[in-house]
Motif scaffolding. Structure first.
Motif, PDB file in Angstrom:
ATOM      1  N   LYS A 258      16.977   2.223 -15.941  1.00 62.06           N
ATOM      2  CA  LYS A 258      16.752   1.015 -15.136  1.00 62.06           C
ATOM      3  C   LYS A 258      16.513   1.389 -13.672  1.00 62.06           C
ATOM      4  N   LYS A 259      17.291   2.344 -13.175  1.00 61.94           N
ATOM      5  CA  LYS A 259      17.135   2.774 -11.789  1.00 61.94           C
ATOM      6  C   LYS A 259      15.750   3.389 -11.557  1.00 61.94           C
ATOM      7  N   LEU A 260      15.313   4.214 -12.507  1.00 65.94           N
ATOM      8  CA  LEU A 260      13.991   4.845 -12.394  1.00 65.94           C
ATOM      9  C   LEU A 260      12.873   3.807 -12.456  1.00 65.94           C
ATOM     10  N   LEU A 261      12.995   2.866 -13.389  1.00 63.78           N
ATOM     11  CA  LEU A 261      11.952   1.850 -13.550  1.00 63.78           C
ATOM     12  C   LEU A 261      11.894   0.908 -12.352  1.00 63.78           C
ATOM     13  N   ASP A 262      13.047   0.590 -11.784  1.00 64.82           N
ATOM     14  CA  ASP A 262      13.048  -0.246 -10.572  1.00 64.82           C
ATOM     15  C   ASP A 262      12.351   0.475  -9.416  1.00 64.82           C
ATOM     16  N   ALA A 263      12.586   1.792  -9.312  1.00 64.35           N
ATOM     17  CA  ALA A 263      11.912   2.573  -8.271  1.00 64.35           C
ATOM     18  C   ALA A 263      10.405   2.617  -8.530  1.00 64.35           C
ATOM     19  N   LYS A 264      10.046   2.780  -9.802  1.00 67.01           N
ATOM     20  CA  LYS A 264       8.618   2.779 -10.155  1.00 67.01           C
ATOM     21  C   LYS A 264       7.968   1.444  -9.802  1.00 67.01           C
ATOM     22  N   TYR A 265       8.704   0.367  -9.994  1.00 65.63           N
ATOM     23  CA  TYR A 265       8.152  -0.953  -9.678  1.00 65.63           C
ATOM     24  C   TYR A 265       7.919  -1.103  -8.181  1.00 65.63           C
ATOM     25  N   ARG A 266       8.837  -0.596  -7.376  1.00 62.65           N
ATOM     26  CA  ARG A 266       8.641  -0.661  -5.920  1.00 62.65           C
ATOM     27  C   ARG A 266       7.402   0.142  -5.506  1.00 62.65           C
ATOM     28  N   ILE A 267       7.221   1.300  -6.132  1.00 64.63           N
ATOM     29  CA  ILE A 267       6.037   2.121  -5.852  1.00 64.63           C
ATOM     30  C   ILE A 267       4.773   1.405  -6.316  1.00 64.63           C
ATOM     31  N   PHE A 268       4.846   0.742  -7.461  1.00 59.47           N
ATOM     32  CA  PHE A 268       3.715  -0.035  -7.987  1.00 59.47           C
ATOM     33  C   PHE A 268       3.284  -1.096  -6.973  1.00 59.47           C
ATOM     34  N   ARG A 269       4.244  -1.823  -6.416  1.00 60.22           N
ATOM     35  CA  ARG A 269       3.915  -2.863  -5.442  1.00 60.22           C
ATOM     36  C   ARG A 269       3.350  -2.249  -4.162  1.00 60.22           C
ATOM     37  N   GLN A 270       3.871  -1.094  -3.753  1.00 58.72           N
ATOM     38  CA  GLN A 270       3.336  -0.428  -2.574  1.00 58.72           C
ATOM     39  C   GLN A 270       1.893   0.022  -2.789  1.00 58.72           C
ATOM     40  N   ALA A 271       1.575   0.442  -4.027  1.00 60.15           N
ATOM     41  CA  ALA A 271       0.223   0.906  -4.325  1.00 60.15           C
ATOM     42  C   ALA A 271      -0.808  -0.199  -4.093  1.00 60.15           C
ATOM     43  N   ILE A 272      -0.413  -1.436  -4.333  1.00 56.49           N
ATOM     44  CA  ILE A 272      -1.311  -2.567  -4.081  1.00 56.49           C
ATOM     45  C   ILE A 272      -1.626  -2.673  -2.601  1.00 56.49           C
ATOM     46  N   GLU A 273      -0.587  -2.642  -1.786  1.00 56.17           N
ATOM     47  CA  GLU A 273      -0.789  -2.790  -0.340  1.00 56.17           C
ATOM     48  C   GLU A 273      -1.562  -1.604   0.241  1.00 56.17           C
ATOM     49  N   ILE A 274      -1.288  -0.419  -0.273  1.00 57.07           N
ATOM     50  CA  ILE A 274      -2.019   0.765   0.208  1.00 57.07           C
ATOM     51  C   ILE A 274      -3.502   0.638  -0.111  1.00 57.07           C
ATOM     52  N   GLN A 275      -3.820   0.224  -1.343  1.00 59.03           N
ATOM     53  CA  GLN A 275      -5.228   0.090  -1.718  1.00 59.03           C
ATOM     54  C   GLN A 275      -5.930  -0.960  -0.860  1.00 59.03           C
ATOM     55  N   LYS A 276      -5.267  -2.077  -0.640  1.00 61.17           N
ATOM     56  CA  LYS A 276      -5.868  -3.125   0.197  1.00 61.17           C
ATOM     57  C   LYS A 276      -6.125  -2.622   1.613  1.00 61.17           C
ATOM     58  N   SER A 277      -5.166  -1.886   2.165  1.00 67.38           N
ATOM     59  CA  SER A 277      -5.333  -1.402   3.542  1.00 67.38           C
ATOM     60  C   SER A 277      -6.445  -0.356   3.608  1.00 67.38           C
ATOM     61  N   TRP A 278      -6.521   0.523   2.625  1.00 66.85           N
ATOM     62  CA  TRP A 278      -7.593   1.520   2.598  1.00 66.85           C
ATOM     63  C   TRP A 278      -8.961   0.853   2.463  1.00 66.85           C
ATOM     64  N   ARG A 279      -9.022  -0.168   1.614  1.00 64.40           N
ATOM     65  CA  ARG A 279     -10.294  -0.870   1.422  1.00 64.40           C
ATOM     66  C   ARG A 279     -10.757  -1.516   2.723  1.00 64.40           C
ATOM     67  N   LYS A 280      -9.800  -2.106   3.448  1.00 66.46           N
ATOM     68  CA  LYS A 280     -10.159  -2.730   4.725  1.00 66.46           C
ATOM     69  C   LYS A 280     -10.638  -1.681   5.725  1.00 66.46           C
ATOM     70  N   MET A 281      -9.968  -0.543   5.744  1.00 66.20           N
ATOM     71  CA  MET A 281     -10.376   0.528   6.651  1.00 66.20           C
ATOM     72  C   MET A 281     -11.809   0.959   6.383  1.00 66.20           C
ATOM     73  N   MET A 282     -12.174   1.084   5.115  1.00 67.02           N
ATOM     74  CA  MET A 282     -13.524   1.524   4.765  1.00 67.02           C
ATOM     75  C   MET A 282     -14.550   0.422   5.037  1.00 67.02           C
ATOM     76  N   GLU A 283     -14.145  -0.835   4.808  1.00 67.55           N
ATOM     77  CA  GLU A 283     -15.052  -1.947   5.128  1.00 67.55           C
ATOM     78  C   GLU A 283     -15.315  -2.010   6.626  1.00 67.55           C
ATOM     79  N   ASP A 284     -14.264  -1.829   7.417  1.00 70.68           N
ATOM     80  CA  ASP A 284     -14.431  -1.844   8.873  1.00 70.68           C
ATOM     81  C   ASP A 284     -15.321  -0.693   9.339  1.00 70.68           C
ATOM     82  N   ALA A 285     -15.144   0.467   8.706  1.00 71.59           N
ATOM     83  CA  ALA A 285     -15.928   1.643   9.090  1.00 71.59           C
ATOM     84  C   ALA A 285     -17.389   1.526   8.674  1.00 71.59           C
ATOM     85  N   SER A 286     -17.654   0.640   7.724  1.00 70.41           N
ATOM     86  CA  SER A 286     -19.021   0.478   7.208  1.00 70.41           C
ATOM     87  C   SER A 286     -19.829  -0.526   8.012  1.00 70.41           C
ATOM     88  N   LYS A 287     -19.188  -1.232   8.918  1.00 73.10           N
ATOM     89  CA  LYS A 287     -19.884  -2.287   9.679  1.00 73.10           C
ATOM     90  C   LYS A 287     -20.773  -1.684  10.764  1.00 73.10           C
TER      91      LYS A 287
END
Length: 597
Positions: A568-597
């Motif tokens: 349970k402890k491992l899976l809860d940690a994995k879930y926190r990382i899963f949620r962070q992966a969403i925010e990281i991808q969104k921020s990276w996508r914005k960075m590349m969109e901004d750089a493409s303008k």
């Protein structure tokens, strides 16, 4: 030969058509499946097309098979129920297939007349729709998916000659099948409400079809024709039925002949395949406790906390409530999708079974895996399970999660359906090493299962935070056979998972239940000719449908969450990382969109 009345369920999935013959107790007497064809475009991965002619031919073969195998006479089949994927079927006003392939073929007669649900060509059209701020969007989680029918219809308008577009009829595939079976143009609440932007009268601010919205996005011609191309307006030039209500006068002479059944056999109003999975599972009882006694017989109100997860190529997550619950990024709330007066929310993962296959088959060790399975006369999943057991012994652990604690996978290779409603999301993997052997394939298989379960937790948490109280998951579909994945669902989501008696048959069983319900309603009320009559009968008989679900659902079994605090402890940690992966991808996508303008 099985005696008494029988019912046929017809299920059209993403890659096959199936028919099952059931008796009144819900026992599956005979079933048959044939593959259906999907056309892809090597130059454009967004394209998925099918054919109503191909699907109908497969259905006919299935029906002949189950009658022959069972020995049941056609006159003993009292009702036919239908479900299908939420794909867009296009015909002319005579029911002749109209080609949906891009280019000069579009709009002409042609076999390829279905834009499959998985087709993502209407990205620009969906963006236009989502920029309107229309009230309609509130009833699809705030964002309309490009997998729904209105974006697809708008794409066709842009790519089809105007004269040919105006001659088209547009069906969600379940409704096309009841039209093919009966000749009736009556549509289902399930299809119109869930996929065609119809918001029933009674929902806040609703007028049924929203003329302003359709005109604003460029479908003003559809409005001027009083929505005939979509099935019409209930009570004026259209009839809309709730799940399983009898359609028209039953099987037409031609359909009966082609299916091997009797003309006039009752046909129930169809549902989308995921909703048939909900119907076929959530009223089920299951063994509980050490003595193996069955759980109490559920009432309609007990459906509130039961999430149906229908897992195949993709996964749908469906839950019912007495009041509309608005969940951002989760489709719905859909009024009358199955039961009159009740609401449904539908979460989803665009690629799950498809994702598992992709991760296995694209790995360098897939050939070795397949050869091992052939040599041992078993399947690849048994070999993967054996490999994981060996890896656990080598690592000195009993935990599969421990094996992949440093490998993290985000699974949206085909975009996110829920709860982000973002088709631009993509997959990512962290923790790669210079290993391309069978052990590495087994680890990536396991982390793929983890990712699917973690995303299910994300969907459930969003649903619960906005008003649902989900206390169990009722699984169906091919993935329910995967013991490791089912335990992961229970552990990650911390709720029991209920497995049906026959996981792979739950959807087609749900369709057969609608066939029985239709036959019972027709016997009591006759043909439903007016909207007022249909709505009155629907309200009067909703408890009858629930009782049929209870009576025909064979007992299943329960998978409880693991008691391992370490996992349970491992899976809860994995879930926190899963949620962070969403925010990281969104921020990276914005960075590349901004750089493409």
């Amino acid at each position: 030969m099985s005696k008494g009345p029988h019912y046929i369920g017809i299920d059209v999935g993403t890659g096959s058509a199936r028919a099952a013959l059931l008796d009144a107790s819900g026992k599956l007497v005979a079933d048959s499946t044939y593959e259906t064809r999907t056309w892809r475009d090597s130059r454009d991965a967004r394209i998925f097309e099918q054919s109503t002619s191909d699907i109908w031919a497969a259905i006919c073969r299935c029906c002949h098979d189950v009658l022959k195998a069972s020995g049941v006479a056609p006159e003993d089949v009292k009702g036919v129920g239908v479900d299908a994927t939420c794909s867009l079927a296009v015909t002319d006003e005579k029911g002749t297939p109209v080609c949906v392939t891009g280019g000069k073929e579009c709009g002409g007669q042609g076999e390829r007349n279905i834009i499959l649900w998985a087709d993502h060509r209407a990205e620009e059209e969906a963006a236009l729709i989502n920029g309107t701020g229309s009230k309609v969007l509130e009833y699809v989680g705030g964002t309309m998916s490009l997998e729904m029918e209105i974006p697809k219809i708008l794409w066709l308008k842009k790519h089809m000659p105007a004269g040919q577009f105006s001659n088209c009829m547009f069906f969600d595939l379940p409704d096309f099948l009841t039209y093919k079976l009966t000749g009736s143009l009556a549509r289902s609440n399930c299809s119109l409400v869930c996929k065609c932007s119809f918001v029933p009268v009674g929902a806040e601010g609703s007028e049924g079809w929203n003329a302003q919205f359709l005109s604003q996005i460029g479908l003003e011609d559809v409005v001027k024709r009083e929505y005939e191309q979509l099935g019409g307006t209930p009570g004026t030039n259209g009839l809309i039925l709730t799940a399983g209500q009898p359609v028209g006068t039953g099987l037409s002479a031609q359909a009966a002949q082609e299916l091997g059944l009797k003309e006039g056999t009752t046909v129930g109003s169809a549902v989308i395949d995921a909703y048939a999975g909900w119907i076929g599972t959530v009223a089920g009882r299951y063994a509980e406790g050490s003595k193996g006694g069955l759980s109490a017989q559920p009432k309609l109100g007990d459906s509130r906390g039961r999430l149906a997860a229908i897992a195949g190529t993709s996964t749908c997550h469906i839950v019912q409530s007495e009041q509309g619950v608005f969940v951002p990024g989760v489709w719905g709330p859909y009024k009358n999708a199955v039961f009159p007066g009740w609401w449904m929310n539908e979460g989803g993962q665009s690629s799950t079974g498809q994702l598992i296959d992709f991760m296995i088959k694209t790995h360098p060790a897939y050939g070795e895996l397949k050869k091992l399975a052939d040599d041992k006369k078993t399947n690849i999943f048994d070999v993967l399970a054996e490999t994981l057991e060996e890896l656990k012994k080598e690592a000195g652990t009993t935990s599969l999660t421990y094996l992949t604690k440093d490998l993290h996978f985000y699974p949206d290779l085909h975009g996110n359906r829920s709860p982000l409603a973002d088709p631009k999301m993509r997959g990512s993997i962290v923790g790669l090493s210079l290993d391309d052997g069978l052990g590495d394939l087994a680890l990536k298989f396991n982390v793929t299962l983890e990712a699917i379960a973690l995303q299910t937790r994300h969907i459930i948490e969003e649903m619960n935070s906005h008003g649902h109280k989900i206390d169990s998951i009722y699984m169906s579909g091919s993935q329910a056979k995967n013991t490791a994945l089912m335990q992961l669902f229970a552990d990650v989501c911390n709720v029991p998972v209920i497995l049906p008696h026959s996981p792979s048959a739950a959807v087609v069983v749900g369709a057969a239940m609608l066939g029985r319900f239709a036959a019972d309603v027709a016997a009591k009320s006759g043909d439903l000719k007016t909207q007022g009559e249909a709505e009155k009968v629907s309200e009067e008989t909703k408890e009858d449908l629930w009782q049929i679900m209870v009576d025909m659902t064979q007992p299943g079994k329960q998978v409880s969450p693991s008691s391992s605090p370490a996992d349970k402890k491992l899976l809860d940690a994995k879930y926190r990382i899963f949620r962070q992966a969403i925010e990281i991808q969104k921020s990276w996508r914005k960075m590349m969109e901004d750089a493409s303008k």
